[in-house]
Design a protein around this motif. Sequence first.
Motif, PDB file in Angstrom:
ATOM      1  N   UNK A  25      40.921 -31.808 -17.705  1.00  0.00           N
ATOM      2  CA  UNK A  25      41.570 -32.699 -16.747  1.00  0.00           C
ATOM      3  C   UNK A  25      40.481 -33.262 -15.842  1.00  0.00           C
ATOM      4  N   UNK A  26      40.366 -34.589 -15.778  1.00  0.00           N
ATOM      5  CA  UNK A  26      39.307 -35.193 -14.979  1.00  0.00           C
ATOM      6  C   UNK A  26      39.844 -36.369 -14.176  1.00  0.00           C
ATOM      7  N   UNK A  27      39.188 -36.621 -13.072  1.00  0.00           N
ATOM      8  CA  UNK A  27      39.500 -37.773 -12.220  1.00  0.00           C
ATOM      9  C   UNK A  27      38.195 -38.493 -11.920  1.00  0.00           C
ATOM     10  N   UNK A  28      38.150 -39.771 -12.249  1.00  0.00           N
ATOM     11  CA  UNK A  28      36.986 -40.612 -11.964  1.00  0.00           C
ATOM     12  C   UNK A  28      37.349 -41.669 -10.936  1.00  0.00           C
ATOM     13  N   UNK A  29      36.424 -41.941 -10.040  1.00  0.00           N
ATOM     14  CA  UNK A  29      36.598 -43.014  -9.061  1.00  0.00           C
ATOM     15  C   UNK A  29      35.337 -43.861  -9.036  1.00  0.00           C
ATOM     16  N   UNK A  30      35.486 -45.158  -9.218  1.00  0.00           N
ATOM     17  CA  UNK A  30      34.370 -46.083  -9.078  1.00  0.00           C
ATOM     18  C   UNK A  30      34.615 -46.954  -7.853  1.00  0.00           C
ATOM     19  N   UNK A  31      33.522 -47.343  -7.179  1.00  0.00           N
ATOM     20  CA  UNK A  31      33.608 -47.991  -5.869  1.00  0.00           C
ATOM     21  C   UNK A  31      34.523 -47.161  -4.973  1.00  0.00           C
ATOM     22  N   UNK A  32      34.133 -45.908  -4.824  1.00  0.00           N
ATOM     23  CA  UNK A  32      34.960 -44.895  -4.161  1.00  0.00           C
ATOM     24  C   UNK A  32      35.464 -45.328  -2.789  1.00  0.00           C
ATOM     25  N   UNK A  33      34.645 -46.002  -2.023  1.00  0.00           N
ATOM     26  CA  UNK A  33      35.021 -46.386  -0.662  1.00  0.00           C
ATOM     27  C   UNK A  33      35.574 -47.809  -0.586  1.00  0.00           C
ATOM     28  N   UNK A  34      35.874 -48.378  -1.748  1.00  0.00           N
ATOM     29  CA  UNK A  34      36.523 -49.685  -1.845  1.00  0.00           C
ATOM     30  C   UNK A  34      35.769 -50.751  -1.048  1.00  0.00           C
ATOM     31  N   UNK A  35      34.467 -50.809  -1.255  1.00  0.00           N
ATOM     32  CA  UNK A  35      33.642 -51.782  -0.544  1.00  0.00           C
ATOM     33  C   UNK A  35      33.936 -53.195  -1.037  1.00  0.00           C
ATOM     34  N   UNK A  36      34.028 -54.119  -0.100  1.00  0.00           N
ATOM     35  CA  UNK A  36      34.244 -55.526  -0.414  1.00  0.00           C
ATOM     36  C   UNK A  36      32.880 -56.194  -0.556  1.00  0.00           C
ATOM     37  N   UNK A  37      32.591 -56.741  -1.747  1.00  0.00           N
ATOM     38  CA  UNK A  37      31.294 -57.356  -1.987  1.00  0.00           C
ATOM     39  C   UNK A  37      31.454 -58.495  -2.988  1.00  0.00           C
ATOM     40  N   UNK A  38      30.419 -59.315  -3.056  1.00  0.00           N
ATOM     41  CA  UNK A  38      30.371 -60.385  -4.047  1.00  0.00           C
ATOM     42  C   UNK A  38      29.212 -60.118  -4.997  1.00  0.00           C
ATOM     43  N   UNK A  39      29.488 -60.230  -6.289  1.00  0.00           N
ATOM     44  CA  UNK A  39      28.447 -59.966  -7.276  1.00  0.00           C
ATOM     45  C   UNK A  39      27.385 -61.043  -7.247  1.00  0.00           C
ATOM     46  N   UNK A  40      27.795 -62.298  -7.189  1.00  0.00           N
ATOM     47  CA  UNK A  40      26.854 -63.409  -7.092  1.00  0.00           C
ATOM     48  C   UNK A  40      27.602 -64.652  -6.646  1.00  0.00           C
ATOM     49  N   UNK A  41      26.876 -65.546  -5.980  1.00  0.00           N
ATOM     50  CA  UNK A  41      27.441 -66.801  -5.492  1.00  0.00           C
ATOM     51  C   UNK A  41      26.442 -67.921  -5.762  1.00  0.00           C
ATOM     52  N   UNK A  42      26.961 -69.143  -5.907  1.00  0.00           N
ATOM     53  CA  UNK A  42      26.115 -70.300  -6.182  1.00  0.00           C
ATOM     54  C   UNK A  42      26.359 -71.393  -5.153  1.00  0.00           C
ATOM     55  N   UNK A  43      25.324 -72.155  -4.806  1.00  0.00           N
ATOM     56  CA  UNK A  43      25.485 -73.228  -3.818  1.00  0.00           C
ATOM     57  C   UNK A  43      26.531 -74.254  -4.259  1.00  0.00           C
ATOM     58  N   UNK A  44      27.342 -74.708  -3.313  1.00  0.00           N
ATOM     59  CA  UNK A  44      28.374 -75.722  -3.561  1.00  0.00           C
ATOM     60  C   UNK A  44      29.293 -75.341  -4.716  1.00  0.00           C
ATOM     61  N   UNK A  45      29.495 -74.089  -4.919  1.00  0.00           N
ATOM     62  CA  UNK A  45      30.208 -73.686  -6.118  1.00  0.00           C
ATOM     63  C   UNK A  45      31.187 -72.558  -5.821  1.00  0.00           C
ATOM     64  N   UNK A  46      30.904 -71.369  -6.339  1.00  0.00           N
ATOM     65  CA  UNK A  46      31.881 -70.288  -6.296  1.00  0.00           C
ATOM     66  C   UNK A  46      31.195 -68.947  -6.171  1.00  0.00           C
ATOM     67  N   UNK A  47      32.022 -67.946  -5.867  1.00  0.00           N
ATOM     68  CA  UNK A  47      31.591 -66.554  -5.827  1.00  0.00           C
ATOM     69  C   UNK A  47      32.408 -65.747  -6.824  1.00  0.00           C
ATOM     70  N   UNK A  48      31.780 -64.716  -7.357  1.00  0.00           N
ATOM     71  CA  UNK A  48      32.485 -63.754  -8.192  1.00  0.00           C
ATOM     72  C   UNK A  48      32.731 -62.488  -7.398  1.00  0.00           C
TER      73      UNK A  48
END
Length: 706
Positions: free
Chosen positions: A668-691
Motif C-alpha cells: 500500500x503506497x501513497x505518492x504526492x507530487x508538488x506536495x505543497x501545491x506551489x503555483x508556478x509557470x513552466x515557461x512563458x513567451x513574450x506577447x504570447x502565453x504561459x504554460x
Amino acid sequence: MNSFNRPVFTAALIVSAVASQAHAQVANSSEKDASDIVVTATRATTATKTDTAILEIPQAIGVVTAEQIKSRGAIGLQEALRYSAGLRTEPNGSDFRFDYVTARGGFNAARYVDGMRMPDSSFVPRTEIYNLERIEVLRGPSSVLYGQGAPGGIVNSLTKRPDFTNRGEIGVEYGSFDRKQIEGDITGALNADGTGAARLVGLFRDAGTPIDFGKDNRLMLAPSVRFRPGEGTDIVLQGLYQRDRAASISTFLPISATLLAPKGRELPRGVYLGEPSHNFYNSEQLAGTLSVTHRFSDALTYSGTLRYSHSTAHNGAIEATVFSGLVNPFLDPDKRVIGRSRYDSRGTANMFTTDNNLRADFSTGPFRHKLLLGVDYLRSRLSSATISVPAGPIDIYAPAYNPANVPAADFVDDPRALNTQLGFYLQDQIDFREAATLLLGVRRDRAVSDVAGTPRQVDKATTFRAGLVLHPLPGLAPYVSYSESFLPTIGRNFYGVPFVPQKGAQYEAGIKWQPDRETLVAVSAFTIEGTNRIETDPMNGNNQIQQGVVKSRGVEVEASRTVARNFTVLASYSYVHVRTGRSPDTLGEALPISGVPTHQASVFGEKTFVLPHDLLLRVGGGVRYVGKSADAAVFRDIVLTGAVERLVTPGFTLADALIALERDRWTLSINATNLFDKHYYASCSPRSACGPGYKRNIVASLGYRF
C-alpha cells in the motif's frame, strides 16, 4: 574548461562527492531482508547497442528503473524523468498532448521504444509507463547508431518482456482529479522444458486532469511471447493495443493574464478557455514487434528487430488566440474578451522500422574487440486533415460556454507525406588490457522525403563518433568523446532550393566513479553546436534560409548511493548556457532558447524501516529545483523595423513525497507530487502565453504480487 563558469563547475564537483542520481533500484519486499537491497542499474544497452557497463561508455547516460518510476509518483514518461540530469521535462507545463523532453540546451530528445524510433507526430499517443522495465537516456548527438535525430540525444523506453519465472501482480489506484486505475502484469513459462514463455500487461484508467473538463482515460494491452528453440536463440514477439480518450490536453493561457497580470487579474490554475462540447483527443495505436537474437558461436552474434505501428487520432478543440504576437490580443477595452479559433486535426501515422546487426567478439594481440556491423531502415507514412477557422470569443474571467460558438467547417486534406531512411553503421569497442576502452563509429544514411505536390527530397549524410575511456584505478573511468547528429529538414526555400539537413557536433569530457556496487557518480562537461537552423530571411520575409546556429555548453552531475543498504539517495545537478550563434539577421544573434533554465538540481531519498509483524515501511521524499529561464523574440512592425523583446520565467522549487507499507505480498503506497501545491509557470513567451505547472497530485495504490 575555460569556457565554463568556474564557480558553477567547482560547485558541481563538490555536489558529485555527496550527490546521487537515478541509477539505483531499491528491490525490497516482505520476503527480503533490508540487507538484500542493491544498486542494479550499472549497465545499459542504448549507448552502444550492446550490453555494456556504464563505466565503459564514453558519453553521459542515465537510467530510470520501473521501481524508481513508481517511487516518484510519475504518471507519464516525461514525469518519470524529472530527477534526471541534463533534461528539461514538462517544458510546456501541465500539457497532456505528448511526451515532450528536451536535453542539453533545448534540443528535442527523440523518442525510442526498445531501440526503435517512434513517429514524430501528434497522432501518436503518450507512452504508457506501466509497460516499461526501465528508461535509458543517452545525452548528446547519437546519429551513428540511430540515424536522424537532434543533438540533444534520445530517450529509449525498454518494455516488459516474458520471463521464464512464474510471477505476476495486480493493482488499483485512486487519486487526485478522480483518478481511477486498475493494472495487471503476469508472466511465466509455457512448458516444462523452458523453451516458451508469455506475458500479458494490461491497464484501464478513468481519470480527470488538473484542467477543467479534462480527462485522461486509457485502455492498454501488451501481450508478448518468447521462444528459445535452441541454445543461443531467443525470439520475442510483442503486441500493443492502446486506446486513449483524453480532453483539455493543452493549457496555454494569455501571458497578460498570467505571469504579467496586474494584481487581481491572474487567471486561476485549471481554467479552460475552450468549449466543453468540442473538447477531445481520441487515439488508437496498434503495434507489433519481432526481436531475434542468435549466437552462432562465442565470437559471432546476430540481433534483429522489426516493428510495425499504426496510429490514428482525432483532436477537436476551441483554442484562445494567444499566439498572435499582438501587444494587445483582447477584443475589448477592459481586456477580458479574447478571440478563439476552432482547430481540429485527424490523421493516421504508419511506421515500419527494422534494425539488424552482427556482433563479432575477437582479439588482436592485447586488444579485445566488440565489432558491430549493422543496417537499419525506416519507412513512415502520414495522412492528415485539419480544420482551422475563427470561433466565438470568450470572456476569460467569466467563461460562458455555448455549443453555438463552435463553427461548422469541413476538413481540408493536408499533403500526404512519405519518408524513408536507410542507414549502414559500423562500431568497434576496443579494450586494451582493462586499462582503456576505445569506441569508434561511423554511419552513412540516405533519407528520402516525398510530400504530395512537391519534388522528392533526398538527403545523404555521414556521421562519426569516437570516445576513449581510461581505467587508471578500479572503479574510476575518466573519458573524452566526440559525436555527431543529422536531421533532414523537409522543404525548399522561396527560390526552390531544397533545405540541407540540420547537423550537430558535441565534444564531451567527464569522469565516472563506482567504488562499489552501491555507489555510482558521474560528472560530464560538454559543448554542442547545432547548425543549419532555419530562420526567416531578413531581406525577404517570404523566404527561409539555413544559417542559424545554436551553441550550448554545460556541466552535469549525477550519482547514486545506498547507505547502510536500506537508505538510497539520488540527486542531480545541471548547468547549461545556450544561445543562438551567427545569423544573417543580427537581431537573432546571442538570444536565449525558450524554456531552458541555466540551473537545475534535484535530490530524492528513500529509507526502509523493518517493523514488527513482518511489516516494511518505506518513506521517501524529493526536492526539484528548476531555475529561471529566458525567452526572446524578434518582432517587426509594418515597415519591418525590428526589435527584440525578452522575458524571464521565474524559477521554482517543488517537493514530492512517498510512504509505503509492505507485508507478505501486499503493498500500500501513497505518492504526492508538488506536495505543497506551489503555483508556478513552466515557461512563458513574450506577447504570447504561459504554460501553467502541475497542481498537487496525490495517488494511493494497492498492489498484490503472486
